[in-house]
Motif scaffolding. Structure first.
Motif, short mmCIF file in Angstrom:
data_model
loop_
_atom_site.label_atom_id
_atom_site.label_comp_id
_atom_site.label_asym_id
_atom_site.label_seq_id
_atom_site.Cartn_x
_atom_site.Cartn_y
_atom_site.Cartn_z
N UNK A 166 0.68 -1.25 0.01
CA UNK A 166 0.11 -0.02 -0.01
C UNK A 166 0.90 1.17 0.10
N UNK A 167 0.29 2.43 -0.29
CA UNK A 167 1.18 3.52 -0.66
C UNK A 167 1.62 4.03 0.93
N UNK A 168 2.85 4.32 0.97
CA UNK A 168 3.42 4.97 2.24
C UNK A 168 2.97 6.48 2.31
N UNK A 169 3.14 7.24 3.43
CA UNK A 169 2.72 8.44 3.81
C UNK A 169 3.48 9.32 2.57
N UNK A 170 2.86 10.33 1.96
CA UNK A 170 3.21 11.09 0.93
C UNK A 170 3.43 10.60 -0.47
N UNK A 171 3.08 9.18 -0.85
CA UNK A 171 3.51 8.64 -2.09
C UNK A 171 2.15 8.88 -3.03
N UNK A 172 2.53 9.61 -4.15
CA UNK A 172 1.84 10.24 -5.12
C UNK A 172 0.34 10.82 -4.70
N UNK A 173 0.60 11.40 -3.38
CA UNK A 173 -0.94 12.18 -3.10
C UNK A 173 -1.79 11.31 -2.64
N UNK A 174 -1.72 10.10 -2.53
CA UNK A 174 -2.53 9.04 -2.20
C UNK A 174 -2.41 8.65 -0.51
N UNK A 175 -3.46 8.98 -0.03
CA UNK A 175 -3.69 8.28 1.40
C UNK A 175 -4.03 6.91 1.55
N UNK A 176 -2.54 6.19 1.72
CA UNK A 176 -2.56 4.53 1.93
C UNK A 176 -3.35 4.41 2.83
N UNK A 177 -3.46 4.83 4.02
CA UNK A 177 -3.98 4.46 5.36
C UNK A 177 -5.47 4.50 5.21
N UNK A 211 7.82 9.24 7.77
CA UNK A 211 6.38 8.91 8.16
C UNK A 211 6.10 9.94 9.54
N UNK A 212 5.25 10.79 9.55
CA UNK A 212 5.01 11.65 10.55
C UNK A 212 4.24 10.73 11.93
N UNK A 213 4.58 11.39 12.87
CA UNK A 213 4.16 10.69 14.10
C UNK A 213 2.67 10.40 14.29
N UNK A 214 1.80 11.37 13.42
CA UNK A 214 0.33 11.07 13.13
C UNK A 214 0.05 9.77 12.54
N UNK A 215 0.80 9.85 11.58
CA UNK A 215 0.60 8.53 10.41
C UNK A 215 0.97 7.33 11.06
N UNK A 249 10.26 6.17 18.51
CA UNK A 249 10.13 6.80 19.78
C UNK A 249 9.51 8.02 19.76
N UNK A 250 9.47 9.09 19.01
CA UNK A 250 8.71 10.28 19.06
C UNK A 250 7.55 10.04 18.99
N UNK A 251 6.95 9.07 18.22
CA UNK A 251 5.26 8.79 17.85
C UNK A 251 4.70 8.15 19.28
N UNK A 252 5.63 7.38 20.17
CA UNK A 252 4.96 6.71 21.34
C UNK A 252 4.34 5.51 20.90
N UNK A 253 4.46 5.00 19.73
CA UNK A 253 4.10 3.77 19.43
C UNK A 253 4.87 2.80 19.84
N UNK A 254 4.45 1.48 20.15
CA UNK A 254 5.22 0.54 20.85
C UNK A 254 4.80 -0.77 19.86
#
Length: 421
Positions: A166-177, A211-215, A249-254
Protein backbone atom coordinates in the motif's frame (compact mmCIF):
# COMPACT_ATOMS: atom_id res chain seq x y z
CA UNK A 1 42.62 -3.72 -9.16
CA UNK A 2 43.40 -6.76 -11.31
CA UNK A 3 42.50 -9.36 -8.67
CA UNK A 4 39.11 -7.74 -8.03
CA UNK A 5 38.26 -7.39 -11.71
CA UNK A 6 39.19 -10.98 -12.51
CA UNK A 7 37.95 -12.84 -9.45
CA UNK A 8 35.03 -10.92 -7.97
CA UNK A 9 31.47 -11.29 -9.23
CA UNK A 10 29.74 -8.57 -11.23
CA UNK A 11 27.25 -8.28 -8.36
CA UNK A 12 29.62 -5.91 -6.57
CA UNK A 13 28.32 -2.35 -6.49
CA UNK A 14 29.82 0.19 -4.04
CA UNK A 15 33.33 -0.40 -5.33
CA UNK A 16 32.16 0.65 -8.80
CA UNK A 17 31.54 4.13 -7.45
CA UNK A 18 34.68 4.23 -5.30
CA UNK A 19 37.41 2.44 -7.34
CA UNK A 20 40.29 2.57 -4.85
CA UNK A 21 41.83 0.05 -2.45
CA UNK A 22 41.18 0.95 1.18
CA UNK A 23 43.74 -0.21 3.74
CA UNK A 24 42.73 1.31 7.07
CA UNK A 25 40.11 3.45 8.76
CA UNK A 26 39.73 5.48 11.93
CA UNK A 27 36.74 7.44 13.15
CA UNK A 28 35.25 9.08 10.07
CA UNK A 29 38.31 8.63 7.84
CA UNK A 30 39.12 5.97 5.25
CA UNK A 31 42.73 5.56 4.07
CA UNK A 32 43.88 4.03 0.77
CA UNK A 33 46.99 2.16 -0.35
CA UNK A 34 48.17 5.18 -2.34
CA UNK A 35 48.17 7.44 0.72
CA UNK A 36 44.93 9.31 0.11
CA UNK A 37 42.17 9.69 2.68
CA UNK A 38 38.42 10.14 2.37
CA UNK A 39 35.86 11.34 4.87
CA UNK A 40 33.19 8.67 5.18
CA UNK A 41 29.60 9.79 4.60
CA UNK A 42 28.44 6.23 3.88
CA UNK A 43 29.42 4.52 7.18
CA UNK A 44 28.83 0.99 5.98
CA UNK A 45 25.29 1.93 4.92
CA UNK A 46 24.56 2.65 8.57
CA UNK A 47 26.62 -0.17 10.09
CA UNK A 48 29.21 2.19 11.57
CA UNK A 49 27.19 4.67 13.60
CA UNK A 50 30.02 4.83 16.15
CA UNK A 51 32.78 5.25 13.56
CA UNK A 52 35.58 3.03 12.28
CA UNK A 53 37.66 1.21 14.89
CA UNK A 54 36.10 3.01 17.83
CA UNK A 55 38.93 2.89 20.42
CA UNK A 56 36.76 1.87 23.39
CA UNK A 57 35.12 -0.93 21.40
CA UNK A 58 38.46 -2.08 20.03
CA UNK A 59 39.96 -2.24 23.51
CA UNK A 60 37.04 -4.30 24.81
CA UNK A 61 37.22 -6.65 21.82
CA UNK A 62 40.98 -7.18 22.06
CA UNK A 63 40.72 -7.89 25.78
CA UNK A 64 37.94 -10.40 25.12
CA UNK A 65 39.93 -12.17 22.40
CA UNK A 66 43.14 -12.22 24.44
CA UNK A 67 41.39 -13.97 27.33
CA UNK A 68 40.16 -16.65 24.87
CA UNK A 69 36.54 -15.59 25.18
CA UNK A 70 33.99 -17.66 23.28
CA UNK A 71 33.91 -16.71 19.59
CA UNK A 72 31.25 -19.05 18.27
CA UNK A 73 28.59 -20.48 20.53
CA UNK A 74 25.47 -21.08 18.41
CA UNK A 75 22.72 -20.06 20.87
CA UNK A 76 24.42 -21.45 23.98
CA UNK A 77 24.65 -19.30 27.11
CA UNK A 78 27.81 -17.21 27.26
CA UNK A 79 29.12 -14.47 29.47
CA UNK A 80 29.25 -12.09 26.51
CA UNK A 81 25.61 -12.71 25.63
CA UNK A 82 24.53 -12.18 29.24
CA UNK A 83 26.35 -8.86 29.36
CA UNK A 84 24.70 -7.69 26.14
CA UNK A 85 21.19 -8.70 27.22
CA UNK A 86 21.70 -6.97 30.57
CA UNK A 87 22.91 -3.75 28.93
CA UNK A 88 20.02 -3.84 26.44
CA UNK A 89 17.49 -4.29 29.23
CA UNK A 90 18.98 -1.74 31.62
CA UNK A 91 19.87 1.07 29.21
CA UNK A 92 17.44 0.63 26.30
CA UNK A 93 14.28 -1.22 27.35
CA UNK A 94 13.73 -0.08 30.94
CA UNK A 95 14.20 3.70 30.41
CA UNK A 96 11.73 3.54 27.52
CA UNK A 97 9.23 1.36 29.37
CA UNK A 98 9.55 -1.39 26.75
CA UNK A 99 9.17 -5.11 27.34
CA UNK A 100 10.64 -7.33 24.63
CA UNK A 101 12.19 -10.74 24.37
CA UNK A 102 15.27 -10.98 22.15
CA UNK A 103 15.70 -13.42 19.29
CA UNK A 104 19.18 -13.81 17.83
CA UNK A 105 18.83 -14.64 14.16
CA UNK A 106 21.43 -15.20 11.47
CA UNK A 107 23.83 -12.23 11.30
CA UNK A 108 22.12 -10.22 8.54
CA UNK A 109 19.23 -7.79 8.64
CA UNK A 110 17.32 -9.67 6.00
CA UNK A 111 17.42 -12.79 8.21
CA UNK A 112 15.84 -10.83 11.05
CA UNK A 113 13.09 -9.66 8.69
CA UNK A 114 12.50 -13.24 7.54
CA UNK A 115 12.20 -14.36 11.17
CA UNK A 116 9.75 -11.59 12.06
CA UNK A 117 7.54 -12.36 9.06
CA UNK A 118 7.57 -16.10 9.85
CA UNK A 119 6.68 -15.49 13.49
CA UNK A 120 3.83 -13.13 12.59
CA UNK A 121 2.37 -15.82 10.32
CA UNK A 122 2.83 -18.51 12.97
CA UNK A 123 1.19 -16.46 15.75
CA UNK A 124 -1.80 -15.20 13.74
CA UNK A 125 -2.39 -18.13 11.42
CA UNK A 126 -2.60 -15.67 8.53
CA UNK A 127 -0.14 -15.42 5.64
CA UNK A 128 -0.38 -11.97 4.10
CA UNK A 129 2.11 -9.27 5.14
CA UNK A 130 1.36 -5.63 4.29
CA UNK A 131 4.34 -3.56 3.18
CA UNK A 132 4.76 -0.12 1.66
CA UNK A 133 5.84 1.56 -1.54
CA UNK A 134 9.58 2.37 -1.59
CA UNK A 135 10.21 0.03 1.33
CA UNK A 136 13.45 -1.95 1.46
CA UNK A 137 13.80 -4.98 3.74
CA UNK A 138 16.50 -7.20 2.24
CA UNK A 139 17.28 -9.54 -0.64
CA UNK A 140 16.35 -13.01 0.64
CA UNK A 141 13.08 -14.23 -0.83
CA UNK A 142 10.64 -13.33 1.94
CA UNK A 143 12.21 -9.96 2.68
CA UNK A 144 12.52 -9.30 -1.05
CA UNK A 145 8.80 -9.90 -1.49
CA UNK A 146 8.33 -7.07 1.03
CA UNK A 147 10.75 -4.80 -0.87
CA UNK A 148 9.49 -2.38 -3.51
CA UNK A 149 12.63 -1.75 -5.57
CA UNK A 150 12.32 -3.39 -9.00
CA UNK A 151 16.08 -3.68 -9.47
CA UNK A 152 16.37 -5.92 -6.44
CA UNK A 153 13.08 -7.72 -7.07
CA UNK A 154 14.26 -8.58 -10.56
CA UNK A 155 17.07 -10.66 -9.11
CA UNK A 156 14.62 -13.16 -7.56
CA UNK A 157 14.16 -15.18 -10.74
CA UNK A 158 10.63 -16.18 -9.76
CA UNK A 159 7.36 -14.59 -8.63
CA UNK A 160 7.44 -13.01 -5.17
CA UNK A 161 4.36 -13.73 -3.08
CA UNK A 162 2.89 -13.39 0.40
CA UNK A 163 2.70 -9.60 0.60
CA UNK A 164 0.34 -6.77 -0.27
CA UNK A 165 1.69 -3.28 -0.87
CA UNK A 166 0.00 0.00 0.00
CA UNK A 167 1.13 3.63 -0.44
CA UNK A 168 3.51 5.02 2.18
CA UNK A 169 2.79 8.46 3.59
CA UNK A 170 3.12 11.10 0.87
CA UNK A 171 3.26 8.60 -1.98
CA UNK A 172 1.69 10.13 -5.14
CA UNK A 173 -0.77 12.12 -3.04
CA UNK A 174 -2.63 8.95 -2.03
CA UNK A 175 -3.88 8.40 1.53
CA UNK A 176 -2.60 4.87 1.92
CA UNK A 177 -3.97 4.37 5.42
CA UNK A 178 -7.49 5.42 4.40
CA UNK A 179 -7.25 2.91 1.55
CA UNK A 180 -5.92 0.24 3.92
CA UNK A 181 -8.69 0.75 6.46
CA UNK A 182 -11.40 0.81 3.81
CA UNK A 183 -10.20 -2.41 2.19
CA UNK A 184 -9.93 -4.16 5.57
CA UNK A 185 -13.58 -3.38 6.26
CA UNK A 186 -14.92 -4.24 2.80
CA UNK A 187 -15.75 -7.91 2.33
CA UNK A 188 -15.51 -7.48 -1.43
CA UNK A 189 -12.15 -5.70 -1.56
CA UNK A 190 -10.27 -8.91 -2.32
CA UNK A 191 -7.76 -7.92 0.35
CA UNK A 192 -6.64 -10.78 2.59
CA UNK A 193 -6.44 -9.74 6.23
CA UNK A 194 -2.73 -9.60 7.00
CA UNK A 195 -0.75 -11.20 9.77
CA UNK A 196 1.34 -8.06 10.13
CA UNK A 197 2.33 -4.72 8.72
CA UNK A 198 6.07 -4.30 8.07
CA UNK A 199 7.41 -0.77 7.72
CA UNK A 200 10.30 1.66 8.14
CA UNK A 201 9.74 4.89 10.06
CA UNK A 202 12.30 6.53 7.75
CA UNK A 203 12.75 4.70 4.46
CA UNK A 204 16.49 4.46 3.89
CA UNK A 205 17.06 3.00 0.44
CA UNK A 206 13.64 4.23 -0.67
CA UNK A 207 14.73 7.86 -0.59
CA UNK A 208 14.69 9.03 3.06
CA UNK A 209 10.91 9.31 3.20
CA UNK A 210 9.72 10.11 6.73
CA UNK A 211 6.49 8.97 8.33
CA UNK A 212 4.95 11.60 10.62
CA UNK A 213 4.03 10.76 14.19
CA UNK A 214 0.35 11.18 13.33
CA UNK A 215 0.60 8.70 10.47
CA UNK A 216 2.41 6.16 12.65
CA UNK A 217 -0.20 6.48 15.41
CA UNK A 218 -3.02 6.00 12.90
CA UNK A 219 -1.32 2.94 11.42
CA UNK A 220 -0.80 1.46 14.90
CA UNK A 221 -4.46 2.04 15.77
CA UNK A 222 -5.72 0.42 12.56
CA UNK A 223 -3.57 -2.60 13.28
CA UNK A 224 -4.64 -2.85 16.91
CA UNK A 225 -8.33 -2.53 16.02
CA UNK A 226 -8.00 -5.34 13.47
CA UNK A 227 -5.71 -7.72 15.35
CA UNK A 228 -2.77 -7.10 12.99
CA UNK A 229 0.81 -7.14 14.28
CA UNK A 230 3.17 -4.21 13.69
CA UNK A 231 6.79 -4.84 12.73
CA UNK A 232 9.18 -1.88 12.60
CA UNK A 233 12.24 -2.46 10.45
CA UNK A 234 14.82 -0.40 12.34
CA UNK A 235 17.82 -2.04 10.71
CA UNK A 236 19.07 1.16 9.07
CA UNK A 237 17.13 3.81 11.00
CA UNK A 238 17.81 2.41 14.48
CA UNK A 239 20.68 2.71 16.97
CA UNK A 240 20.43 6.51 17.05
CA UNK A 241 20.48 7.22 13.32
CA UNK A 242 17.28 9.31 13.40
CA UNK A 243 18.14 11.00 16.72
CA UNK A 244 16.72 8.51 19.23
CA UNK A 245 17.80 4.90 19.76
CA UNK A 246 14.64 3.61 18.04
CA UNK A 247 13.25 5.60 15.14
CA UNK A 248 9.64 5.27 16.36
CA UNK A 249 10.20 6.76 19.84
CA UNK A 250 8.89 10.29 19.11
CA UNK A 251 5.53 8.83 18.00
CA UNK A 252 4.92 6.93 21.22
CA UNK A 253 3.94 3.72 19.43
CA UNK A 254 5.21 0.37 20.75
CA UNK A 255 5.58 -2.10 17.88
CA UNK A 256 4.86 -5.78 18.38
CA UNK A 257 8.23 -6.60 16.82
CA UNK A 258 11.37 -4.68 15.87
CA UNK A 259 14.18 -5.84 13.61
CA UNK A 260 17.71 -4.59 14.30
CA UNK A 261 21.04 -5.18 12.59
CA UNK A 262 23.74 -2.95 11.06
CA UNK A 263 24.96 -0.79 14.01
CA UNK A 264 23.55 -2.92 16.82
CA UNK A 265 26.93 -4.73 16.90
CA UNK A 266 28.70 -1.41 17.49
CA UNK A 267 31.97 -2.19 15.70
CA UNK A 268 30.58 -3.18 12.32
CA UNK A 269 30.55 -6.86 13.29
CA UNK A 270 27.65 -8.96 11.91
CA UNK A 271 24.69 -9.20 14.28
CA UNK A 272 20.91 -9.16 13.91
CA UNK A 273 17.96 -9.31 16.31
CA UNK A 274 14.22 -9.55 16.45
CA UNK A 275 12.69 -7.86 19.48
CA UNK A 276 9.27 -9.33 20.18
CA UNK A 277 6.60 -8.84 22.79
CA UNK A 278 6.70 -11.77 25.25
CA UNK A 279 3.22 -13.01 24.37
CA UNK A 280 4.32 -13.50 20.76
CA UNK A 281 7.17 -15.86 21.62
CA UNK A 282 5.54 -18.97 20.15
CA UNK A 283 8.69 -20.41 18.57
CA UNK A 284 9.58 -24.06 19.10
CA UNK A 285 13.27 -24.62 19.93
CA UNK A 286 15.41 -24.31 16.79
CA UNK A 287 12.43 -23.49 14.57
CA UNK A 288 14.30 -20.49 13.15
CA UNK A 289 18.01 -20.94 13.62
CA UNK A 290 21.36 -20.19 12.00
CA UNK A 291 24.93 -21.28 12.56
CA UNK A 292 26.19 -17.74 13.18
CA UNK A 293 23.39 -16.38 15.36
CA UNK A 294 25.75 -16.21 18.35
CA UNK A 295 28.52 -13.78 17.40
CA UNK A 296 30.11 -13.23 20.80
CA UNK A 297 32.60 -10.71 19.43
CA UNK A 298 29.63 -8.61 18.35
CA UNK A 299 27.98 -9.10 21.75
CA UNK A 300 31.12 -7.67 23.33
CA UNK A 301 31.28 -4.52 21.21
CA UNK A 302 27.47 -4.11 21.25
CA UNK A 303 27.52 -4.08 25.04
CA UNK A 304 30.25 -1.46 25.05
CA UNK A 305 28.31 0.68 22.55
CA UNK A 306 25.19 0.69 24.70
CA UNK A 307 27.08 1.40 27.91
CA UNK A 308 29.25 4.14 26.38
CA UNK A 309 26.60 6.01 24.38
CA UNK A 310 23.14 5.20 25.76
CA UNK A 311 23.48 5.34 29.56
CA UNK A 312 22.32 8.99 29.49
CA UNK A 313 20.97 11.49 26.95
CA UNK A 314 24.26 13.23 26.04
CA UNK A 315 24.69 11.27 22.80
CA UNK A 316 21.16 12.18 21.68
CA UNK A 317 22.03 15.85 22.26
CA UNK A 318 25.18 15.45 20.15
CA UNK A 319 23.16 13.85 17.32
CA UNK A 320 20.61 16.68 17.48
CA UNK A 321 23.35 19.31 17.17
CA UNK A 322 25.00 17.58 14.21
CA UNK A 323 21.59 17.06 12.57
CA UNK A 324 20.94 20.80 12.67
CA UNK A 325 24.36 21.38 11.17
CA UNK A 326 23.51 19.14 8.22
CA UNK A 327 20.04 20.64 7.72
CA UNK A 328 21.44 24.18 7.57
CA UNK A 329 23.67 23.25 4.63
CA UNK A 330 20.86 21.41 2.87
CA UNK A 331 18.52 24.40 3.27
CA UNK A 332 21.28 26.74 2.07
CA UNK A 333 21.87 24.58 -1.01
CA UNK A 334 18.15 24.43 -1.83
CA UNK A 335 17.93 28.20 -1.67
CA UNK A 336 21.08 28.75 -3.74
CA UNK A 337 20.28 26.24 -6.52
CA UNK A 338 16.47 26.01 -6.78
CA UNK A 339 16.60 24.68 -10.34
CA UNK A 340 18.78 21.71 -9.38
CA UNK A 341 17.13 20.46 -6.20
CA UNK A 342 13.63 19.54 -5.06
CA UNK A 343 13.58 19.32 -1.26
CA UNK A 344 15.26 18.15 1.93
CA UNK A 345 14.64 14.55 2.94
CA UNK A 346 15.01 12.48 6.09
CA UNK A 347 15.45 13.07 9.82
CA UNK A 348 18.30 13.24 12.33
CA UNK A 349 21.55 11.98 10.85
CA UNK A 350 19.60 10.19 8.16
CA UNK A 351 19.17 13.19 5.89
CA UNK A 352 19.58 13.93 2.23
CA UNK A 353 18.77 16.31 -0.57
CA UNK A 354 16.55 15.34 -3.49
CA UNK A 355 18.01 16.30 -6.85
CA UNK A 356 15.99 16.95 -9.99
CA UNK A 357 17.13 13.57 -11.33
CA UNK A 358 19.44 10.65 -10.64
CA UNK A 359 22.10 11.85 -13.08
CA UNK A 360 22.61 15.03 -11.07
CA UNK A 361 22.81 13.11 -7.78
CA UNK A 362 25.32 10.71 -9.30
CA UNK A 363 27.44 13.57 -10.62
CA UNK A 364 27.51 15.22 -7.19
CA UNK A 365 28.43 11.95 -5.48
CA UNK A 366 31.23 11.34 -7.98
CA UNK A 367 32.59 14.85 -7.60
CA UNK A 368 32.51 14.49 -3.80
CA UNK A 369 34.66 11.38 -4.17
CA UNK A 370 37.15 13.24 -6.33
CA UNK A 371 37.33 15.89 -3.61
CA UNK A 372 37.90 13.36 -0.83
CA UNK A 373 34.53 12.13 0.42
CA UNK A 374 32.62 8.85 0.11
CA UNK A 375 28.89 9.53 -0.21
CA UNK A 376 26.12 7.60 -1.93
CA UNK A 377 22.63 8.09 -3.34
CA UNK A 378 19.21 6.65 -2.53
CA UNK A 379 15.65 6.73 -3.85
CA UNK A 380 13.75 4.95 -6.63
CA UNK A 381 15.87 6.68 -9.26
CA UNK A 382 18.95 7.27 -7.07
CA UNK A 383 17.97 10.92 -7.01
CA UNK A 384 18.72 11.63 -3.33
CA UNK A 385 22.24 12.45 -2.12
CA UNK A 386 22.35 10.71 1.25
CA UNK A 387 24.31 12.16 4.21
CA UNK A 388 25.15 9.10 6.32
CA UNK A 389 28.32 9.80 8.30
CA UNK A 390 29.09 8.17 11.66
CA UNK A 391 27.05 9.66 14.49
CA UNK A 392 30.22 10.24 16.48
CA UNK A 393 31.51 12.78 13.95
CA UNK A 394 32.76 16.04 15.47
CA UNK A 395 31.47 19.47 14.49
CA UNK A 396 34.77 20.22 12.71
CA UNK A 397 34.81 16.93 10.80
CA UNK A 398 31.20 17.36 9.75
CA UNK A 399 31.94 20.89 8.55
CA UNK A 400 34.78 19.49 6.44
CA UNK A 401 32.47 17.00 4.78
CA UNK A 402 29.71 19.52 4.21
CA UNK A 403 32.20 21.92 2.60
CA UNK A 404 33.21 19.16 0.19
CA UNK A 405 29.54 18.63 -0.68
CA UNK A 406 29.00 22.35 -1.28
CA UNK A 407 32.10 22.53 -3.47
CA UNK A 408 30.93 19.50 -5.45
CA UNK A 409 27.52 21.08 -6.03
CA UNK A 410 29.14 24.29 -7.26
CA UNK A 411 31.40 22.37 -9.63
CA UNK A 412 28.54 20.30 -11.04
CA UNK A 413 26.35 23.39 -11.40
CA UNK A 414 29.12 25.26 -13.26
CA UNK A 415 29.62 22.32 -15.58
CA UNK A 416 25.89 22.11 -16.27
CA UNK A 417 25.73 25.84 -17.02
CA UNK A 418 28.64 25.63 -19.47
CA UNK A 419 27.09 22.63 -21.20
CA UNK A 420 23.74 24.44 -21.54
CA UNK A 421 25.39 27.51 -23.08
Amino acid sequence: MDIFNKQESNVKSYCNSFPVVFTSAKGVWLHTEDGNKYIDFLAGAGSLNYGHNNPEFKKALIEYIEKDGITHGLDMHTEAKASFLTALRNHIFTPRNLDYKVQFTGPTGTNAVEAAMKLARKVTGRTNIVTFTNGFHGCTMGALAATGNQHHRGGAGMPLAGTSRIPYEGYAGVDGLALFETMLNDNSSGFDKPAAVLFEVVQGEGGLNVATNEWLKKLAKICKDNGILTIVDDIQAGCGRTGTFFSFEPSGIKPDMITLSKSIGGYGLPMALVLLKPELDKWSPGEHNGTFRGNNHAFTTATKAIEEYWSDDSFESHIADRSQQVRKVIDKTLKKFPSLFVKAKGRGMMQGIECKDGDLASAISQRCFELGMVIETAGPNDEVVKFFCPLTITETELEKGLQIFEKAVENVAEKATKKAS
